[in-house]
Design a protein around this motif. Structure first.
Motif, PDB file in Angstrom:
ATOM      1  N   ASN A  26      19.431   7.730  -1.525  1.00  0.00           N
ATOM      2  CA  ASN A  26      20.135   7.724  -0.236  1.00  0.00           C
ATOM      3  C   ASN A  26      20.372   6.302   0.276  1.00  0.00           C
ATOM      4  O   ASN A  26      20.197   6.008   1.457  1.00  0.00           O
ATOM      5  N   GLY A  27      20.723   5.393  -0.627  1.00  0.00           N
ATOM      6  CA  GLY A  27      21.034   4.022  -0.256  1.00  0.00           C
ATOM      7  C   GLY A  27      19.840   3.111  -0.039  1.00  0.00           C
ATOM      8  O   GLY A  27      20.009   1.949   0.298  1.00  0.00           O
ATOM      9  N   LYS A  28      18.625   3.619  -0.233  1.00  0.00           N
ATOM     10  CA  LYS A  28      17.414   2.801  -0.060  1.00  0.00           C
ATOM     11  C   LYS A  28      16.736   2.588  -1.411  1.00  0.00           C
ATOM     12  O   LYS A  28      16.653   3.521  -2.216  1.00  0.00           O
ATOM     13  N   ASP A  29      16.231   1.378  -1.628  1.00  0.00           N
ATOM     14  CA  ASP A  29      15.456   1.122  -2.838  1.00  0.00           C
ATOM     15  C   ASP A  29      14.058   1.698  -2.665  1.00  0.00           C
ATOM     16  O   ASP A  29      13.395   1.461  -1.658  1.00  0.00           O
ATOM     17  N   ILE A  30      13.625   2.463  -3.661  1.00  0.00           N
ATOM     18  CA  ILE A  30      12.283   3.039  -3.687  1.00  0.00           C
ATOM     19  C   ILE A  30      11.560   2.425  -4.883  1.00  0.00           C
ATOM     20  O   ILE A  30      12.041   2.478  -6.014  1.00  0.00           O
ATOM     21  N   TYR A  31      10.413   1.817  -4.594  1.00  0.00           N
ATOM     22  CA  TYR A  31       9.632   1.128  -5.615  1.00  0.00           C
ATOM     23  C   TYR A  31       8.437   1.994  -5.987  1.00  0.00           C
ATOM     24  O   TYR A  31       7.678   2.413  -5.116  1.00  0.00           O
ATOM     25  N   THR A  32       8.264   2.249  -7.284  1.00  0.00           N
ATOM     26  CA  THR A  32       7.077   2.950  -7.758  1.00  0.00           C
ATOM     27  C   THR A  32       6.066   1.893  -8.161  1.00  0.00           C
ATOM     28  O   THR A  32       6.332   1.061  -9.027  1.00  0.00           O
ATOM     29  N   VAL A  33       4.918   1.931  -7.488  1.00  0.00           N
ATOM     30  CA  VAL A  33       3.852   0.950  -7.712  1.00  0.00           C
ATOM     31  C   VAL A  33       2.698   1.650  -8.414  1.00  0.00           C
ATOM     32  O   VAL A  33       2.211   2.680  -7.953  1.00  0.00           O
ATOM     33  N   GLU A  34       2.274   1.073  -9.535  1.00  0.00           N
ATOM     34  CA  GLU A  34       1.119   1.584 -10.271  1.00  0.00           C
ATOM     35  C   GLU A  34      -0.100   0.767  -9.884  1.00  0.00           C
ATOM     36  O   GLU A  34      -0.089  -0.460  -9.977  1.00  0.00           O
ATOM     37  N   SER A  35      -1.146   1.455  -9.460  1.00  0.00           N
ATOM     38  CA  SER A  35      -2.378   0.786  -9.033  1.00  0.00           C
ATOM     39  C   SER A  35      -2.969  -0.052 -10.159  1.00  0.00           C
ATOM     40  O   SER A  35      -2.932   0.342 -11.326  1.00  0.00           O
ATOM     41  N   SER A  36      -3.545  -1.189  -9.798  1.00  0.00           N
ATOM     42  CA  SER A  36      -4.230  -2.043 -10.767  1.00  0.00           C
ATOM     43  C   SER A  36      -5.682  -1.615 -10.968  1.00  0.00           C
ATOM     44  O   SER A  36      -6.387  -2.191 -11.786  1.00  0.00           O
ATOM     45  N   GLU A  47      -4.969   8.464 -14.368  1.00  0.00           N
ATOM     46  CA  GLU A  47      -5.993   7.456 -14.074  1.00  0.00           C
ATOM     47  C   GLU A  47      -5.456   6.291 -13.247  1.00  0.00           C
ATOM     48  O   GLU A  47      -6.125   5.780 -12.370  1.00  0.00           O
ATOM     49  N   TRP A  48      -4.257   5.838 -13.577  1.00  0.00           N
ATOM     50  CA  TRP A  48      -3.623   4.716 -12.873  1.00  0.00           C
ATOM     51  C   TRP A  48      -2.651   5.321 -11.874  1.00  0.00           C
ATOM     52  O   TRP A  48      -1.529   5.691 -12.222  1.00  0.00           O
ATOM     53  N   LYS A  49      -3.068   5.475 -10.633  1.00  0.00           N
ATOM     54  CA  LYS A  49      -2.292   6.180  -9.608  1.00  0.00           C
ATOM     55  C   LYS A  49      -0.974   5.473  -9.294  1.00  0.00           C
ATOM     56  O   LYS A  49      -0.862   4.250  -9.387  1.00  0.00           O
ATOM     57  N   LEU A  50       0.013   6.282  -8.920  1.00  0.00           N
ATOM     58  CA  LEU A  50       1.342   5.802  -8.579  1.00  0.00           C
ATOM     59  C   LEU A  50       1.617   6.025  -7.105  1.00  0.00           C
ATOM     60  O   LEU A  50       1.133   6.992  -6.508  1.00  0.00           O
ATOM     61  N   PHE A  51       2.429   5.137  -6.531  1.00  0.00           N
ATOM     62  CA  PHE A  51       2.799   5.207  -5.123  1.00  0.00           C
ATOM     63  C   PHE A  51       4.290   4.924  -4.999  1.00  0.00           C
ATOM     64  O   PHE A  51       4.789   3.984  -5.622  1.00  0.00           O
ATOM     65  N   SER A  52       4.994   5.717  -4.205  1.00  0.00           N
ATOM     66  CA  SER A  52       6.403   5.476  -3.916  1.00  0.00           C
ATOM     67  C   SER A  52       6.487   4.730  -2.594  1.00  0.00           C
ATOM     68  O   SER A  52       5.982   5.207  -1.576  1.00  0.00           O
ATOM     69  N   CYS A  53       7.123   3.562  -2.615  1.00  0.00           N
ATOM     70  CA  CYS A  53       7.152   2.689  -1.441  1.00  0.00           C
ATOM     71  C   CYS A  53       8.566   2.172  -1.179  1.00  0.00           C
ATOM     72  O   CYS A  53       9.332   1.957  -2.115  1.00  0.00           O
ATOM     73  N   THR A  54       8.853   1.914   0.081  1.00  0.00           N
ATOM     74  CA  THR A  54      10.087   1.233   0.444  1.00  0.00           C
ATOM     75  C   THR A  54       9.818  -0.270   0.477  1.00  0.00           C
ATOM     76  O   THR A  54       8.667  -0.719   0.419  1.00  0.00           O
ATOM     77  N   PHE A  55      10.869  -1.045   0.623  1.00  0.00           N
ATOM     78  CA  PHE A  55      10.772  -2.502   0.670  1.00  0.00           C
ATOM     79  C   PHE A  55       9.796  -2.970   1.748  1.00  0.00           C
ATOM     80  O   PHE A  55       8.987  -3.874   1.520  1.00  0.00           O
ATOM     81  N   ASP A  56       9.846  -2.348   2.919  1.00  0.00           N
ATOM     82  CA  ASP A  56       9.010  -2.752   4.051  1.00  0.00           C
ATOM     83  C   ASP A  56       7.532  -2.405   3.884  1.00  0.00           C
ATOM     84  O   ASP A  56       6.693  -2.927   4.618  1.00  0.00           O
ATOM     85  N   GLU A  57       7.211  -1.526   2.955  1.00  0.00           N
ATOM     86  CA  GLU A  57       5.831  -1.067   2.790  1.00  0.00           C
ATOM     87  C   GLU A  57       5.010  -1.914   1.821  1.00  0.00           C
ATOM     88  O   GLU A  57       3.800  -1.709   1.700  1.00  0.00           O
ATOM     89  N   ILE A  58       5.656  -2.849   1.121  1.00  0.00           N
ATOM     90  CA  ILE A  58       4.937  -3.662   0.151  1.00  0.00           C
ATOM     91  C   ILE A  58       5.205  -5.146   0.382  1.00  0.00           C
ATOM     92  O   ILE A  58       6.184  -5.525   1.024  1.00  0.00           O
ATOM     93  N   GLU A  59       4.290  -5.955  -0.134  1.00  0.00           N
ATOM     94  CA  GLU A  59       4.490  -7.401  -0.059  1.00  0.00           C
ATOM     95  C   GLU A  59       4.077  -8.021  -1.399  1.00  0.00           C
ATOM     96  O   GLU A  59       3.150  -7.540  -2.070  1.00  0.00           O
ATOM     97  N   LYS A  60       4.774  -9.074  -1.784  1.00  0.00           N
ATOM     98  CA  LYS A  60       4.520  -9.747  -3.053  1.00  0.00           C
ATOM     99  C   LYS A  60       3.189 -10.490  -2.997  1.00  0.00           C
ATOM    100  O   LYS A  60       2.841 -11.089  -1.990  1.00  0.00           O
TER     101      LYS A  60
END
Length: 63
Positions: A26-36, A47-60
């Motif tokens: 829907n026009g938004k980038d969704i990032y799948t983050v795999e836990s370290s 075992e390595w959990k996944l999270f769906s995040c928007t740009f605003d929910e994560i930081e480098k």
């Protein structure tokens, strides 16, 4: 914008992980983050959990 395989932190729960997929929904980038960290209680998947995040929910993570 983030790139594949960048190390990031999920702001809401302080989980560190790696971006393993980027999709546009829907026009938004969704990032799948795999836990370290293995076998944490949040997220979805195996075992390595996944999270769906928007740009605003994560930081480098800068090393």
């Amino acid at each position: 914008m983030f790139e594949l395989y960048e190390k990031v932190k999920i702001k809401s729960n302080n989980i560190i992980g790696i971006i393993v997929d980027i999709a546009t929904v829907n026009g938004k980038d969704i990032y799948t983050v795999e836990s370290s960290e293995k076998n944490i209680s949040d997220g979805y998947g195996g075992e390595w959990k996944l999270f769906s995040c928007t740009f605003d929910e994560i930081e480098k993570i800068v090393l």
